[in-house]
Design a protein around this motif. Structure first.
Motif, PDB file in Angstrom:
ATOM      1  N   LEU A  41      42.991  32.688  45.900  1.00 12.38           N
ATOM      2  CA  LEU A  41      42.720  34.034  45.395  1.00 12.38           C
ATOM      3  C   LEU A  41      41.328  34.382  45.863  1.00 12.38           C
ATOM      4  O   LEU A  41      40.360  33.760  45.439  1.00 12.38           O
ATOM      5  CB  LEU A  41      42.722  34.060  43.864  1.00 12.38           C
ATOM      6  CG  LEU A  41      44.025  34.167  43.117  1.00 12.38           C
ATOM      7  CD1 LEU A  41      43.739  34.298  41.622  1.00 12.38           C
ATOM      8  CD2 LEU A  41      44.865  35.320  43.589  1.00 12.38           C
ATOM      9  N   TYR A  42      41.238  35.335  46.764  1.00 14.56           N
ATOM     10  CA  TYR A  42      39.900  35.732  47.184  1.00 14.56           C
ATOM     11  C   TYR A  42      39.636  37.149  46.695  1.00 14.56           C
ATOM     12  O   TYR A  42      40.439  38.048  46.867  1.00 14.56           O
ATOM     13  CB  TYR A  42      39.684  35.536  48.690  1.00 14.56           C
ATOM     14  CG  TYR A  42      40.070  36.640  49.618  1.00 14.56           C
ATOM     15  CD1 TYR A  42      39.167  37.661  49.944  1.00 14.56           C
ATOM     16  CD2 TYR A  42      41.317  36.665  50.218  1.00 14.56           C
ATOM     17  CE1 TYR A  42      39.511  38.665  50.827  1.00 14.56           C
ATOM     18  CE2 TYR A  42      41.668  37.672  51.103  1.00 14.56           C
ATOM     19  CZ  TYR A  42      40.762  38.674  51.398  1.00 14.56           C
ATOM     20  OH  TYR A  42      41.110  39.671  52.270  1.00 14.56           O
ATOM     21  N   PHE A  43      38.527  37.294  46.004  1.00 13.24           N
ATOM     22  CA  PHE A  43      38.118  38.566  45.419  1.00 13.24           C
ATOM     23  C   PHE A  43      37.099  39.208  46.342  1.00 13.24           C
ATOM     24  O   PHE A  43      36.169  38.550  46.802  1.00 13.24           O
ATOM     25  CB  PHE A  43      37.485  38.335  44.042  1.00 13.24           C
ATOM     26  CG  PHE A  43      38.473  37.821  43.027  1.00 13.24           C
ATOM     27  CD1 PHE A  43      39.164  38.698  42.216  1.00 13.24           C
ATOM     28  CD2 PHE A  43      38.708  36.460  42.884  1.00 13.24           C
ATOM     29  CE1 PHE A  43      40.077  38.238  41.276  1.00 13.24           C
ATOM     30  CE2 PHE A  43      39.612  35.977  41.952  1.00 13.24           C
ATOM     31  CZ  PHE A  43      40.306  36.875  41.139  1.00 13.24           C
ATOM     32  N   VAL A  75      42.204  40.088  46.383  1.00 16.25           N
ATOM     33  CA  VAL A  75      42.226  40.851  45.135  1.00 16.25           C
ATOM     34  C   VAL A  75      41.025  41.782  45.087  1.00 16.25           C
ATOM     35  O   VAL A  75      39.890  41.356  45.289  1.00 16.25           O
ATOM     36  CB  VAL A  75      42.165  39.927  43.893  1.00 16.25           C
ATOM     37  CG1 VAL A  75      42.266  40.747  42.614  1.00 16.25           C
ATOM     38  CG2 VAL A  75      43.223  38.835  43.935  1.00 16.25           C
ATOM     39  N   SER A  76      41.289  43.072  44.831  1.00 15.49           N
ATOM     40  CA  SER A  76      40.207  44.029  44.583  1.00 15.49           C
ATOM     41  C   SER A  76      40.705  45.058  43.580  1.00 15.49           C
ATOM     42  O   SER A  76      41.896  45.103  43.262  1.00 15.49           O
ATOM     43  CB  SER A  76      39.732  44.711  45.869  1.00 15.49           C
ATOM     44  OG  SER A  76      40.574  45.781  46.216  1.00 15.49           O
ATOM     45  N   ILE A  77      39.789  45.892  43.120  1.00 13.26           N
ATOM     46  CA  ILE A  77      40.160  46.910  42.145  1.00 13.26           C
ATOM     47  C   ILE A  77      40.683  48.178  42.822  1.00 13.26           C
ATOM     48  O   ILE A  77      40.966  49.160  42.156  1.00 13.26           O
ATOM     49  CB  ILE A  77      39.000  47.238  41.179  1.00 13.26           C
ATOM     50  CG1 ILE A  77      37.811  47.839  41.928  1.00 13.26           C
ATOM     51  CG2 ILE A  77      38.592  45.994  40.397  1.00 13.26           C
ATOM     52  CD1 ILE A  77      36.757  48.452  41.017  1.00 13.26           C
ATOM     53  N   ASP A  78      40.847  48.151  44.138  1.00 10.43           N
ATOM     54  CA  ASP A  78      41.400  49.292  44.863  1.00 10.43           C
ATOM     55  C   ASP A  78      42.872  49.490  44.506  1.00 10.43           C
ATOM     56  O   ASP A  78      43.559  48.559  44.083  1.00 10.43           O
ATOM     57  CB  ASP A  78      41.273  49.078  46.378  1.00 10.43           C
ATOM     58  CG  ASP A  78      39.834  49.101  46.845  1.00 10.43           C
ATOM     59  OD1 ASP A  78      39.130  50.074  46.525  1.00 10.43           O
ATOM     60  OD2 ASP A  78      39.417  48.145  47.515  1.00 10.43           O
ATOM     61  N   THR A 124      32.702  43.961  41.983  1.00  6.52           N
ATOM     62  CA  THR A 124      33.364  42.675  42.200  1.00  6.52           C
ATOM     63  C   THR A 124      32.483  41.766  43.044  1.00  6.52           C
ATOM     64  O   THR A 124      32.057  42.150  44.136  1.00  6.52           O
ATOM     65  CB  THR A 124      34.720  42.878  42.902  1.00  6.52           C
ATOM     66  OG1 THR A 124      35.514  43.761  42.122  1.00  6.52           O
ATOM     67  CG2 THR A 124      35.454  41.556  43.082  1.00  6.52           C
ATOM     68  N   GLU A 125      32.233  40.564  42.536  1.00  4.71           N
ATOM     69  CA  GLU A 125      31.502  39.549  43.293  1.00  4.71           C
ATOM     70  C   GLU A 125      32.459  38.939  44.314  1.00  4.71           C
ATOM     71  O   GLU A 125      33.591  38.587  43.973  1.00  4.71           O
ATOM     72  CB  GLU A 125      31.017  38.464  42.329  1.00  4.71           C
ATOM     73  CG  GLU A 125      30.310  37.312  43.005  1.00  4.71           C
ATOM     74  CD  GLU A 125      29.935  36.242  41.997  1.00  4.71           C
ATOM     75  OE1 GLU A 125      28.787  36.254  41.540  1.00  4.71           O
ATOM     76  OE2 GLU A 125      30.813  35.419  41.647  1.00  4.71           O
TER      77      GLU A 125
END
Length: 157
Positions: A41-43, A75-78, A124-125
């Motif tokens: 899982l890469y943020f 994973v992002s908040i987009d 997001t870090e």
């Protein structure tokens, strides 16, 4: 705030919308569906920005080294719509998860206060979690540099 996740901790579960790869243009994905497999899982902060492009394309270019060894999700908040454009524009072979409500970034402790040009804001870090077949976190890479990301993951597999 909950304690920071550490290697050996159980990975927080989630259900979210994934875009790309076998998920087409938006299908639900559950972390629990991957029991017995290694998951990456890469943020990352934002679709189609310089560092995020470099990070995604470096993974894409090394994709043969990941195939059969793990399942990869960005994973992002987009939104799913934004992810669709990003996946298409850069021919990404792995799915991206939309976390618009920020439940996943918060569960993994990567929704943090950031600072740019003296302005503080939440974001997001850039972090990566390697989750073992048992569902426990095997490795965590925080504040990842995009150009080093792929090598860090491959070394952890």
């Amino acid at each position: 705030m909950s304690k920071e996740l550490q290697p050996g901790d159980q990975a927080p579960t989630f259900t979210a919308t994934a875009v790309g790869g076998t998920y087409g243009w938006g299908e639900p994905v559950k972390l629990s569906a991957f029991k017995g497999q290694t998951i990456i899982l890469y943020f990352y902060p934002k679709d189609d920005t310089p560092g995020c492009i470099k990070q995604a394309c470096t993974l894409r270019d090394a994709w043969k080294e990941f195939t059969g060894r793990c399942v990869v999700f960005g994973v992002s908040i987009d939104s799913a719509k934004s992810h669709t454009k990003f996946v298409t524009k850069y021919s990404l072979p792995f799915p991206l998860i939309s976390d618009e409500d920020k439940t996943i970034v918060e569960a993994y402790g990567v929704w943090v206060e950031k600072s740019m040009y003296g302005r503080k804001y939440m974001g997001t870090e850039r972090s990566t979690f390697v989750i073992g077949p048992d569902g426990k976190i095997k490795a965590i890479f925080r504040k990842v540099k995009p150009e080093e990301h792929t090598d860090l993951i491959l070394a952890a597999l």
